[in-house]
Design a protein around this motif. Structure first.
Motif, PDB file in Angstrom:
ATOM      1  N   TRP A   1       0.779  -1.293   0.133  1.00 44.15           N
ATOM      2  CA  TRP A   1      -0.087  -0.149   0.115  1.00 44.15           C
ATOM      3  C   TRP A   1       0.841   1.514  -0.010  1.00 44.15           C
ATOM      4  CZ3 TRP A   1      -5.010   1.757   0.228  1.00 44.15           C
ATOM      5  CH2 TRP A   1      -6.039   0.880  -0.043  1.00 44.15           C
ATOM      6  N   ALA A   2       1.906   1.440   0.893  1.00 46.76           N
ATOM      7  CA  ALA A   2       2.707   2.407   0.980  1.00 46.76           C
ATOM      8  C   ALA A   2       3.433   2.617  -0.606  1.00 46.76           C
ATOM      9  CB  ALA A   2       3.886   2.292   1.880  1.00 46.76           C
ATOM     10  N   LYS A   3       3.722   1.740  -1.098  1.00 45.10           N
ATOM     11  CA  LYS A   3       4.552   1.791  -2.354  1.00 45.10           C
ATOM     12  C   LYS A   3       3.593   2.071  -3.362  1.00 45.10           C
ATOM     13  CE  LYS A   3       8.264  -1.433  -0.990  1.00 45.10           C
ATOM     14  NZ  LYS A   3       8.858  -3.143  -1.401  1.00 45.10           N
ATOM     15  N   GLY A   4       2.453   1.359  -3.215  1.00 42.94           N
ATOM     16  CA  GLY A   4       1.365   1.799  -4.253  1.00 42.94           C
ATOM     17  C   GLY A   4       1.005   3.272  -4.059  1.00 42.94           C
ATOM     18  N   LEU A   5       0.798   3.778  -2.955  1.00 42.24           N
ATOM     19  CA  LEU A   5       0.478   5.225  -2.795  1.00 42.24           C
ATOM     20  C   LEU A   5       1.568   6.273  -3.548  1.00 42.24           C
ATOM     21  CD1 LEU A   5      -0.747   5.123   0.921  1.00 42.24           C
ATOM     22  CD2 LEU A   5      -2.329   5.806  -1.154  1.00 42.24           C
ATOM     23  N   LYS A   6       2.569   6.066  -3.429  1.00 49.11           N
ATOM     24  CA  LYS A   6       3.855   6.599  -3.773  1.00 49.11           C
ATOM     25  C   LYS A   6       3.755   6.609  -5.505  1.00 49.11           C
ATOM     26  CE  LYS A   6       7.239   9.106  -4.483  1.00 49.11           C
ATOM     27  NZ  LYS A   6       7.038   9.419  -6.072  1.00 49.11           N
ATOM     28  N   LYS A   7       3.600   5.541  -5.894  1.00 48.87           N
ATOM     29  CA  LYS A   7       3.489   5.208  -7.375  1.00 48.87           C
ATOM     30  C   LYS A   7       2.274   5.831  -8.031  1.00 48.87           C
ATOM     31  CE  LYS A   7       2.990   1.476 -10.562  1.00 48.87           C
ATOM     32  NZ  LYS A   7       2.566  -0.428 -10.913  1.00 48.87           N
ATOM     33  N   ALA A   8       0.987   5.953  -7.279  1.00 47.43           N
ATOM     34  CA  ALA A   8      -0.122   6.366  -7.729  1.00 47.43           C
ATOM     35  C   ALA A   8      -0.004   8.259  -7.873  1.00 47.43           C
ATOM     36  CB  ALA A   8      -1.361   6.190  -7.010  1.00 47.43           C
ATOM     37  N   GLY A   9       1.185   8.602  -7.141  1.00 45.02           N
ATOM     38  CA  GLY A   9       0.995   9.979  -7.078  1.00 45.02           C
ATOM     39  C   GLY A   9       0.626  10.783  -5.960  1.00 45.02           C
ATOM     40  N   TYR A  10       0.280   9.966  -4.771  1.00 45.59           N
ATOM     41  CA  TYR A  10      -0.351  10.688  -3.575  1.00 45.59           C
ATOM     42  C   TYR A  10       0.532  11.817  -3.184  1.00 45.59           C
ATOM     43  CZ  TYR A  10      -3.063  11.498   0.542  1.00 45.59           C
ATOM     44  OH  TYR A  10      -3.701  11.730   1.572  1.00 45.59           O
ATOM     45  N   ALA A  11       1.957  11.760  -3.227  1.00 45.39           N
ATOM     46  CA  ALA A  11       2.793  12.642  -2.747  1.00 45.39           C
ATOM     47  C   ALA A  11       3.948  12.668  -3.611  1.00 45.39           C
ATOM     48  CB  ALA A  11       3.339  12.180  -1.120  1.00 45.39           C
TER      49      ALA A  11
END
Length: 296
Positions: free
Chosen positions: A138-148
């Motif tokens: 989830w953490a890596k996915g959020l970064k990949k999706a551009g959350y931050a």
């Protein structure tokens, strides 16, 4: 003697390591976790976002609730206004000066909007295929999706989760329902409402238990009679429907097989309000195929 000395050396090293680990923990972070962990778990039950991820993001984005954005506007996740936000707003500097951020009346509203933001965003859809316990994914996915934009965003989330043992709220020891419901319903978000698709054999009670909602509320939200039996395939809302459709849905053309109730469920509009919007009595049938049904 050598074995005894070795034993005490190992014990001393373990105690020192434990003390160092404890010293690394921030009391403000621990207080924040204690204050908001129940909300995070409740959000996980409904929206299937890991509680560990929600808490870690809240800690990171809000500085444990002490950031100006969190204090001024109860925004704990740094969510910007976006194109369709119609709620309260506040201006703050971020990637650019004077950017528009969402503002909330209570931190709990921020947590709910965070869940809906992830659940309703197509770029985050792939995350919900991961296991609820896969906080690293989830953490890596959020970064990949551009959350931050922070290149170390995933690493920082993972470090927070592991330092404060936040993943315990995702596991069966911290959340009994994860073990009780090994094949949970997939929640969906449409018209700004959370819903699931019923399976044959579902009951108001079983769905209510899974999502920690009283069975009477499930029945009321979906305007169904007491003895209704799910056949499978029905839309089942987990929160109260709107008085009118959300922006973007103004009217609907009646199709074969439609009923006023099915249209009500499709767009998340209370049945009595749907009749009222169209100037119809509540005992009136659905208008003829091809007719316009107003949703606002």
């Amino acid at each position: 003697m050598g074995n005894i000395r070795y034993f005490f050396f190992v014990l001393l090293a373990a105690l020192v390591a434990g003390n160092l680990s404890a010293q690394k923990r921030n009391k403000a972070y621990e207080d924040y976790i204690h204050k908001y962990r129940k909300i995070a778990v409740d959000e996980m039950k409904r929206y299937h976002v890991p509680a560990s991820i929600t808490l870690a993001q809240g800690l990171l984005e809000s500085g444990a609730g002490k950031s100006q954005l969190a204090r001024r506007s109860n925004n704990h996740f740094g969510i910007k206004c976006g194109k369709y936000w119609e709620g309260r707003t506040v201006r703050a500097n971020d990637d650019a000066p004077n950017e528009c951020f969402r503002a909330y009346r209570h931190p709990k509203d921020s947590y709910r909007d965070h869940s809906k933001f992830l659940r309703g965003g197509t770029r985050y859809a792939f995350l919900f295929k991961l296991k609820i316990t896969d906080y690293k994914g989830w953490a890596k996915g959020l970064k990949k999706a551009g959350y931050a934009t922070d290149p170390r965003y995933a690493t920082r989330l993972i470090n927070i989760i592991e330092l404060y043992d936040l993943d315990k709220y995702d596991r069966k020891g911290g959340l009994k329902w994860a073990e009780e419901f090994p094949n949970p319903h997939q929640p969906y978000l449409a018209n700004d409402l959370l819903y699931v698709i019923a399976r044959e054999g579902d009951t108001f009670k079983s769905i209510g238990r899974e999502f920690d909602i009283k069975k009477k509320r499930i029945r009321t939200y979906n305007e169904l009679p007491k003895g209704y039996e799910f056949r499978g395939g029905e839309i089942v809302y987990l929160e109260e429907k709107h008085k009118h459709a959300v922006d973007g849905f103004v009217s609907y053309i009646v199709r074969p097989g439609d009923s006023m109730y099915s249209i009500s469920q499709k767009f998340g509009v209370k049945l009595k309000n749907l009749y009222r919007l169209n100037g119809l009595d509540e005992d009136a049938g659905v208008p003829p195929v091809g007719s316009i049904v107003w949703l606002q």
